[in-house]
Design an enzyme around this catalytic site. Structure first.
Site, PDB file in Angstrom:
ATOM      1  N   ILE A  14      -6.735  -8.628 -21.075  1.00 54.93           N
ATOM      2  CA  ILE A  14      -7.366  -9.929 -21.323  1.00 54.93           C
ATOM      3  C   ILE A  14      -6.342 -11.048 -21.194  1.00 54.93           C
ATOM      4  CG2 ILE A  14      -8.564 -11.325 -23.064  1.00 54.93           C
ATOM      5  CD1 ILE A  14      -9.536  -8.609 -24.247  1.00 54.93           C
ATOM      6  N   CYS A  15      -6.740 -12.095 -20.473  1.00 58.51           N
ATOM      7  CA  CYS A  15      -5.868 -13.261 -20.296  1.00 58.51           C
ATOM      8  C   CYS A  15      -6.356 -14.333 -21.275  1.00 58.51           C
ATOM      9  CB  CYS A  15      -6.000 -13.730 -18.851  1.00 58.51           C
ATOM     10  SG  CYS A  15      -5.196 -15.277 -18.521  1.00 58.51           S
TER      11      CYS A  15
END
Lengths: 1007, 160
Positions: free
Chosen positions: B91-92
């Protein structure tokens, strides 16, 4: 404007602020008033307003004092400060005398101003007196210089308590690292008076007149209990070093915890509970010397706690009227339990501990439905969770614990929560659902501690109730079964979550349930919605059981139940969700127990065909069932049977396609995509594992290869027909990205297969399809087509002929060039495609005329974009071309010649210069976040073509930066020298970064 | 005991005490049956009234030895469809980035709530995967269809 005000206009404005609903007008008036408040006239205005007959104006006056004191904090002289301080006390006394209750909100604001002066402008004088002492000034002004509490009127006393409260509340809002001297001052100036006040109050009985005063006194204690910890952390002051210091405050609180005359004093008792809970949770040190007393008051027979809990547990009226007060009492008990949790866990056999736990158990078992009627069982969940965890986490405790006693207590708690998690009412509320989940978490912990004993107890309840239901069916039995089933589902689900051997111990217990007809009885007798949901959820946690020899006997009945949920055609959201869970469970069981399910194939086939044919079913359910069914068939490793099944399924799909018609309604479109999805699921379910030798015998491998090579039923052709019909001929789907995605995925599934199979197509077949599809698709589909071509090149490049690839590239790229150039996504995708070809099999393109004539020019023009994705893709393309890792030496030479000598882009410079020129332009123009994508390409150029790059750079930079006067020649030379010195190594990144910053007139921010 | 382990024990305690409704988070078990506090499996429910609703999305949370100085890595299953999730599932999110908004005081609860918030409020400025980002930016109906399809895949029993 501030000088222009007059009091009439201000009064009018204040009244308007409080009477209008027009937000614009309010904002306008507030702006006007704030300007005056902040001006030098603010003080004068405050004085006028605080004497005004209007309450709003008086409050606004008090507020204006605050603004003035904050605005001119640094400018005020000592004389001004003492004068305002006295003035504020006078106003407060006037308002108190006038009408205390009606003026209270103004008085509080004025007291807050007094507190502000006390905190901001205080200190000790030479005679060790505080410069500002609000209490002695107040007593002096009301003619009670000896601070004799008995002489105070009720209102004066209340004002005094408010002052003690507000001062510490205001300090609590400040940064504790800068308050050391204030804490000292509070301890010296305020606290002695506070202490004396409680010494007096302790003997001051609660009467109807003093009732309110005692409540205020407890509020004040609450404020002080939060402040004392702050003061001890933020200074050298200690309130707790000597137990005498706080004794009057604590003893006063204890004194109020009395059972007598409860109806008249319950609000005071409740406030006491809150104060004590606050201390126990926030700063229990205050109560350390009084712990035995607290234990006695709360838990000994005939003392307050025991009497109170008995009274509330046995009196329905009390329960209903005093819900909040009872919850506050429970919070106090929980705070006590939490603080002493280790002691309690270590001394289970101690009679006093048993007494304490007994009260906790009784309160947990508070009558009524949780959440709706009572909250105590919910409040106690946290304690029991912690209590059980203490045994689990601390092995030392376990060694010295009597296991029988421990189990007895905890199982008793379990039984209470089992009852509490029974469903009630027609619809389960979200809060109750939340409560049930938390109860389940307690049971998961209980399982960790007591192992299968708790699980078997729950299973036994179900078995007993199933038998009871046979003789005397009732709603209660159904609720009992549901509650137990819910809890074993949650425990099982928790154990399967870890995916280890821990579920083995459950199998005999689960098996008993199945042997006693769990599913049949529920299915046939309980139409109750919740029990069916719970059963379904329980089944969804059991794939490990169906793998066993015990479990596989019950697959038939399980499947019948699961399929009945799916085939029931859900119409609402809840049923739709159940159908999804049901299909997921079937899929899991099928994937886990393929070989055991072979006897079910005929029934499964009937169901799967029905589901494929019926447009009403959810796409995901349809696709999961197809996958489940084909997975079992595939496990037979018999190509003939597999071929027959695929042929049958594909024929049904084709039949349905023929009936589709030109309907464009969304559900029909979705159904059509789902038909493709079914083919995709067949492809997924028949994919061969990587290590074929471990999967097939030589004979099976040979048979499979031979069967699919011959393909006598023309199954592959049928699959292609499905693809063509839906993605090329069925107009509603032609421009549907999802449709293209499914088709491309179907082709992709067969690409890496080591031997022939139903989805291993001739390359030319796929090329032909893609050349047609590119003519009939939306822009979102183009990148999917390119991705598939990339996959084909990666997996099958040695089988691709140059001519067919040229034809393909011509159709999918050259012929669509104008279309592609208008869309940055397509530019990115096409650059990605050529980058992959150059990386994996450059010989497929580099000698094609279209490559030198069109692709390279396209690659140069693509550098003009600033989108990150385009830049990443286009720089990768050029890097791949320059390095040509998989190129032969002749191909390397060919590229070197192109770069160095061929005038492709313009007539006066070789390709290399054109590339470098566009690269420089793009690099400088791109935002900082994109610059890193350029570094590698610069470095490759410098490393591979040092001399040429040096010259090209000079020509380009002189033209771009020096001729227009932006930089001078030496700057350019210096940059080129630095860059060339790196020889394309990593240090080049820093040189390029510095160059980009210079060109954009920016500097590097260093942390 | 290392700072990392002490903090993770505290996080576990706090989580047990108070965690948002519909979420779960548990440390995984090692082969010997003991809990490995540095790797957690968690479930993030999609917010109701959004296209992510009625599903619980699984994530794995890996805490590095340097935690809490360094943030954990939070991953959905590979191929998870969301503009700010890399193809690997990572996840960014700025609060999970040491260079951006990570602070050692951020709790597990704040992390999972942050991920839940991200689900329906993607940041188009930080694309991590092409398909979802492209659809989100240019073809919203395709995006919504794919998200809803994914939600059905992760449909949750506890939401009944």
């Amino acid at each position: 404007m501030a000088q222009d005000w007059n009091i009439e206009l201000v009064v009018q404005s204040i009244e308007s602020v409080y009477s209008t609903n027009d937000t614009d007008k309010i904002r306008q008036l507030q702006d006007y008033l704030q300007t005056i408040q902040k001006s030098e006239s603010g003080y004068q205005l405050a004085q006028l307003l605080v004497k005004n007959p209007s309450k709003y104006c008086r409050y606004f006056g008090a507020l204006t004092f605050t603004v003035f004191l904050n605005t001119y904090k640094e400018a005020l002289t000592h004389n001004q400060i003492t004068s305002i301080f006295d003035e504020l006390i006078d106003y407060t006394i006037t308002l108190q005398t006038d009408n205390f209750d009606s003026n209270l909100f103004i008085i509080k604001k004025l007291l807050s101003n007094i507190s502000l002066l006390f905190i901001d402008h205080n200190g000790m004088d030479n005679g060790d007196q505080a410069l500002l002492d609000p209490l002695s000034r107040y007593f002096f002004k009301i003619g009670n210089a000896n601070a004799n509490f008995s002489e105070l009127t009720n209102d004066q006393f209340r004002l005094l308590i408010h002052l003690h409260t507000i001062i510490v509340e205001d300090i609590r809002k400040r940064d504790n690292t800068k308050l050391s001297s204030i804490h000292q001052l509070i301890f010296t100036v305020i606290f002695p008076n506070l202490r004396a006040m409680y010494e007096f109050l302790i003997h001051y009985d609660i009467t109807s007149e003093s009732h309110e005063l005692h409540k205020l006194a407890l509020d004040c204690l609450f404020a002080w209990s939060t402040y004392i910890g702050m003061a001890e952390h933020g200074s050298q002051i200690s309130y707790t070093a000597n137990e005498i210091t706080l004794q009057p405050l604590v003893m006063y609180t204890f004194k109020q915890l009395k059972f007598e005359d409860l109806e008249n004093t319950i609000d005071i008792v409740s406030k006491c509970s809150t104060v004590l809970s606050q201390i126990l949770e926030d700063y229990p040190k205050i109560l350390n010397p009084y712990k035995p007393l607290l234990t006695q008051v709360l838990f000994e027979p005939d003392q307050f706690g025991v009497k109170f809990s008995r009274a509330i547990l046995n009196n329905k009226e009390l329960m209903e009227i005093y819900q909040q007060e009872i919850e506050n009492f429970a919070d106090l008990i929980i705070a006590y339990l939490n603080l002493n949790i280790l002691y309690l866990a270590r001394n289970l056999s101690n009679p006093q501990v048993l007494q304490i736990l007994e009260m906790a158990v009784s309160l947990t078992d508070f009558p009524g439905n949780p959440i709706e009627d009572e909250k105590l069982s919910d409040q106690f969940l946290i304690f029991w969770e912690e209590f059980i965890s203490t045994f689990i986490d601390d092995g030392e405790i376990m060694k010295n614990t009597n296991p029988t006693l421990q189990a007895e207590i905890l199982i008793n708690v379990g039984i209470i929560y089992w009852r509490k998690c029974h469903v009630f009412g027609s619809k389960m509320s979200t809060e109750f659902n939340h409560f049930r989940i938390r109860v389940a978490e307690v049971f998961q912990l209980l399982y960790s501690l007591l192992n299968t004993s708790i699980y078997s107890l729950l299973c036994k309840t179900i078995l007993d109730k199933l038998i009871e239901f046979g003789s005397t069916p009732s709603q209660q039995v159904s609720l009992d079964i549901e509650a137990s089933l819910y809890l074993i589902y949650k425990i099982t689900d928790d154990l399967t979550f870890y995916d280890d051997e821990s579920t083995e111990a459950l199998i005999p217990h689960i098996d008993q349930l199945f042997q006693h007809g769990l599913i049949e009885i529920i299915d046939q007798n309980f139409k109750d919605h919740q029990i069916n949901i719970t059963l379904l959820n329980f089944l969804s946690s059991l794939p490990f059981y169906f793998k066993t020899s015990q479990g596989d006997k019950h697959i038939t009945v399980t499947f019948n139940y699961l399929f009945s949920i799916i085939l029931d055609q859900p119409t609402d959201k809840v049923h739709a969700s159940q159908a999804l869970i049901s299909s997921k469970t079937i899929l899991k069981i099928c994937q886990n127990s393929k070989t055991k399910l072979v006897p079910f194939l005929p029934q499964l086939q009937t169901i799967v065909l029905a589901v494929i044919k019926n447009v009403q079913f959810d796409s995901l359910i349809r696709e999961r069932l197809v996958n489940s069914f084909v997975s079992i068939v595939n496990s037979l490793k018999d190509p003939i049977k597999l071929g027959d099944v695929i042929s049958c399924l594909v024929d049904v799909v084709l039949e349905k396609i023929a009936l589709l018609g030109p309907n464009e309604e969304e559900d029909v479109r979705d159904y059509a995509v789902s038909l493709l999805g079914c083919i995709d699921e067949i492809a997924k379910a028949t994919e061969l594992p990587e290590d074929l030798d471990d999967y097939f015998t030589a004979e099976q491998s040979y048979q499979t290869q031979a069967y699919w090579t011959e393909d006598q039923h023309h199954i592959k052709q049928s699959i292609l027909k499905v693809i063509n019909e839906l993605s090329l001929n069925y107009s509603p789907l032609v421009d549907e990205t999802l449709c293209t995605e499914k088709c491309c995925h179907i082709f992709k599934c067969g690409l890496s297969e080591p031997i022939n199979g139903p989805f291993k197509f001739e390359l030319q077949v796929m090329f032909n399809y893609l050349m047609l599809k590119i003519q009939k698709c939306n822009s979102g589909s183009v990148s999917l087509i390119y991705k598939l071509i990339e996959s084909i090149v990666i997996t099958n490049s040695i089988h691709i002929s140059l001519s067919s690839f040229e034809e393909l590239v011509t159709k999918v790229f050259i012929d669509k060039l104008t279309y592609i150039q208008a869309d940055t996504d397509l530019i990115k995708s096409s650059m990605g495609l050529f980058a992959t070809v150059l990386e994996k099999s450059p010989s497929l393109v580099i000698h094609l005329p279209l490559f030198t004539h069109t692709v390279l020019k396209f690659g140069i023009s693509a550098l003009t974009y600033n989108e990150t994705y385009v830049i990443k893709s286009v720089t990768k393309f050029w890097n791949m071309l320059l390095t040509l890792r998989r190129g032969k030496s002749s191909e390397q030479e060919f590229i070197r010649d192109l770069i160095s000598n061929q005038f492709i882009i313009d007539d006066s410079h070789p390709l290399g210069y054109s590339l470098l020129s566009s690269l420089i332009d793009s690099f400088i123009d791109n935002p900082r976040s994109n610059t890193e994508y350029f570094y590698q390409l610069f470095r490759t150029l410098v490393a591979k073509y040092p001399l040429l790059v040096k010259n090209w750079l000079r020509v380009k930079l002189i033209h771009k930066l020096v001729d227009n006067g932006k930089f001078n020649g030496p700057f350019v030379d210096q940059f080129i020298s630095k860059l060339m010195l790196t020889r394309g190594q990593r240090q080049a990144n820093e040189v390029l970064k510095a160059f980009w910053l210079d060109c954009n007139n920016l500097v590097e921010f260093k942390q | 005991m290392s700072l990392c382990k002490t903090r993770l024990q505290e996080e576990r305690k706090q989580w047990r005490k108070d965690h948002p409704f519909g979420f779960f988070a548990k440390p995984v078990k090692d082969t010997d049956g003991s809990l490995n506090l540095k790797v957690w499996n968690a479930g993030i429910p999609g917010k109701s009234t959004t296209i992510w609703q009625d599903a619980v999305y699984p994530v794995t949370i890996n805490f590095p030895d340097e935690y809490p100085s360094k943030p954990p890595k939070v991953k959905f299953p590979a191929g998870f469809y969301h503009p700010n999730v890399y193809p690997s599932g990572t996840i960014c999110l700025s609060i999970l980035n040491e260079e951006q908004d990570w602070r050692p005081a951020i709790t597990l609860k704040q992390i999972v709530l942050g991920v839940q918030e991200l689900l329906d409020s993607p940041n188009p400025e930080s694309p991590a995967q092409e398909p979802a980002w492209k659809a989100f930016s240019k073809d919203r109906s395709l995006y919504e269809k794919k998200v809803k399809e994914q939600a059905k895949k992760y449909a949750s029993a506890d939401h009944n």
